[in-house]
Scaffold this active site. Structure first.
Site, PDB file in Angstrom:
ATOM      1  N   ALA A 245       0.828  -1.215   0.000  1.00 12.98           N
ATOM      2  CA  ALA A 245       0.000   0.000   0.000  1.00 12.98           C
ATOM      3  C   ALA A 245       0.855   1.254   0.000  1.00 12.98           C
ATOM      4  CB  ALA A 245      -0.925   0.009   1.220  1.00 12.98           C
ATOM      5  N   GLU A 246       0.645   2.107  -0.993  1.00  8.14           N
ATOM      6  CA  GLU A 246       1.288   3.426  -1.046  1.00  8.14           C
ATOM      7  C   GLU A 246       0.177   4.451  -0.925  1.00  8.14           C
ATOM      8  OE1 GLU A 246       2.126   6.800  -1.684  1.00  8.14           O
ATOM      9  OE2 GLU A 246       2.364   6.395  -3.827  1.00  8.14           O
ATOM     10  N   CYS A 247       0.178   5.169   0.204  1.00  5.44           N
ATOM     11  CA  CYS A 247      -1.003   5.962   0.566  1.00  5.44           C
ATOM     12  C   CYS A 247      -0.754   7.459   0.671  1.00  5.44           C
ATOM     13  CB  CYS A 247      -1.564   5.449   1.890  1.00  5.44           C
ATOM     14  SG  CYS A 247      -1.907   3.678   1.887  1.00  5.44           S
TER      15      CYS A 247
END
Length: 500
Positions: A245-247
């Protein structure tokens, strides 16, 4: 605030229109893929992945480099699609495509070196055994991509996943489905026909992304907001499907008393305003030592004032984001900040003109939440130690930048920051280096893309031992070994570790 173009919407339940964020013109209609269609895409990609595995390192490298060369030749076509769906200038879109090419090239050329089988030390406890480390593909990777960089960002997962030997099913943002479809069709056109189904695209809204996460893929790579990431994580948890996950971020620039202020101002303005501030690792906060704060602010304001929306950067691609920018500005000003450049009047949909804020309270939304617009807050601090403390106080930890009088001091400051990537003397420098990993912690997500870590993110480690010969030494993993011999071996090992 004037009206914005309408966001994508379903037309008859099976398709949806995509509109230009600049003028609202319909750019095209795209399918809303449901669970059955998503599962079929995964099945087809998995079948092609078996052929992909049989192609070996050399075959996969050749195919990916052929795709890269094709994308390079078609750069204008891809860039125009990006510009149409995001609104960004074509020259920015071309730069984005180039960055994706750099990463694809690196992944294709380095996959074997990073993931190929290699020997590792066995250690004295495994005397007589050769130890090997190998990696195998995870299978099929589901990639859920963003709209702000619809080529570069998802290709950080797509290219590396393919290079690691996987199939890929890609769900682009509903704002940029045409770009996703073009990437997949360009792959099918460039590689041998037997691999055409390896990389497929499904389009639609959140339901399509949810269907991809629960379709039986072997890993999900997601880029988007922390809130949406949590929803994807909940779906993945039902089947223990791993998630990368790149948030996003709330990246800070730290400026010391001896820094080159002209270089710092140039970098800050570009990092904050490029792509209309719609960059996950863009500059949103600046902490400058008080003795240079006023000078730095003047330089930033002078340079930002020269920018023209529509020429230097595009509109708010996501219509609702303009309301977020407006809320952050109004709350910051109501809390005591002032704006030497711009303010709420800078919001002229679909564009936001540059805004520079000073003296923003650290607990304000403009300092804690992702603004994702051409807005930068520049606060004064006592020294770099306080700057580090404030930068690290954010719930986000994606990127940061440091400007100091010497590189040695800059590196020392960088070591104290919690961000996943730090640039000394520039902003976003790590994003252009394909051998470096990219990612963060906290609200910025977890896992890494790019570089060797990015290749390993889409592979599963496998341990192999090979017995070199029968007899010789003491085998602690055999009942045939006498207890006395085993005890002598254990005691020898104990003494070794007690004094070593």
């Amino acid at each position: 605030m004037s009206s914005l173009p309408s966001p994508p919407r379903a037309t008859d339940g099976t398709t949806f229109d995509v509109r230009s964020p600049v003028d609202g013109a319909v750019l095209g209609a795209h399918p809303v893929h449901g669970p059955a269609e998503v599962r079929e895409a995964v099945r087809r990609s998995r079948a092609a992945a078996r052929r992909w595995a049989a192609a070996g390192w050399d075959g996969r490298r050749a195919a990916l480099l052929a795709w890269k060369r094709s994308l390079a030749r078609r750069m204008d076509e891809v860039a125009e699609a990006v510009a149409a769906e995001t609104g960004k200038p074509v020259h920015d879109a071309r730069a984005e495509v180039l960055l994706a090419l750099v990463h694809l090239d690196w992944a294709a050329r380095n996959a074997r070196r990073v993931l190929g089988r290699r020997r590792v030390p066995s250690g004295p406890a495994a005397f007589g055994r050769r130890a090997l480390l190998a990696y195998r593909p995870v299978g099929v990777v589901g990639v859920i991509g963003p709209w702000n960089y619809p080529v570069h960002t998802p290709m950080g997962s797509i290219g590396y996943a393919l290079a690691a030997g996987n199939g890929v099913v890609f769900k682009p943002s509903e704002l940029t489905p045409g770009v996703g479809e073009l990437l997949a069709s360009s792959f099918a056109d460039a590689v041998p026909a037997e691999f055409a189904d390896l990389f497929l695209v499904v389009t639609g809204f959140g339901g399509t992304g949810s269907a991809l996460a629960e379709s039986g893929v072997d890993k999900v790579a997601f880029t988007g907001s922390p809130g949406t990431a949590r929803k994807v994580a909940e779906v993945c948890a039902r089947t223990l499907t791993p998630l990368l996950a790149e948030c996003g971020g709330k990246d800070a620039v730290l400026v010391g008393a001896d820094a080159d202020l002209e270089a710092a101002a140039n970098a800050i303005v570009w990092g904050a305003m490029a792509n209309a501030g719609q960059t996950c690792a863009g500059v949103e906060r600046v902490y400058a030592v008080a003795s240079v704060h006023g000078d730095l602010v003047e330089r930033i304001v002078r340079k930002a004032r020269e920018l023209t929306p529509g020429r230097h950067y595009g509109p708010m691609t996501l219509p609702s984001q303009l309301a977020v920018v407006e809320r952050h500005l109004k709350e910051a000003l109501a809390g005591g900040a002032h704006a030497p450049l711009g303010g709420p009047e800078s919001l002229r949909a679909p564009y936001v003109h540059p805004v520079v804020l000073v003296g923003v309270a650290e607990d304000a939304a403009a300092m804690r939440e992702e603004t994702f617009g051409p807005v930068v807050a520049v606060n004064a601090v006592r020294d770099l130690a306080e700057a580090v403390e404030r930068a690290n106080a954010s719930p986000y930890a994606l990127g940061a930048a440091v400007f100091t009088g010497t590189r040695e001091e800059g590196l020392a400051v960088a070591e104290r920051l919690t961000a996943g990537g730090v640039s000394v003397g520039s902003v976003l420098g790590y994003a252009a280096v394909p051998s470096l990993p990219f990612g963060g912690t906290g609200e910025s997500g977890y896992g890494r893309v790019h570089g060797a870590e990015g290749l390993r993110a889409f592979a599963s480690a496998r341990s192999i031992t090979v017995r070199r010969r029968a007899g010789g030494g003491t085998d602690l993993m055999s009942f045939a070994t006498s207890r006395e011999a085993a005890e002598r071996m254990v005691e020898l090992g104990r003494k070794l570790h007690a004094w070593r």
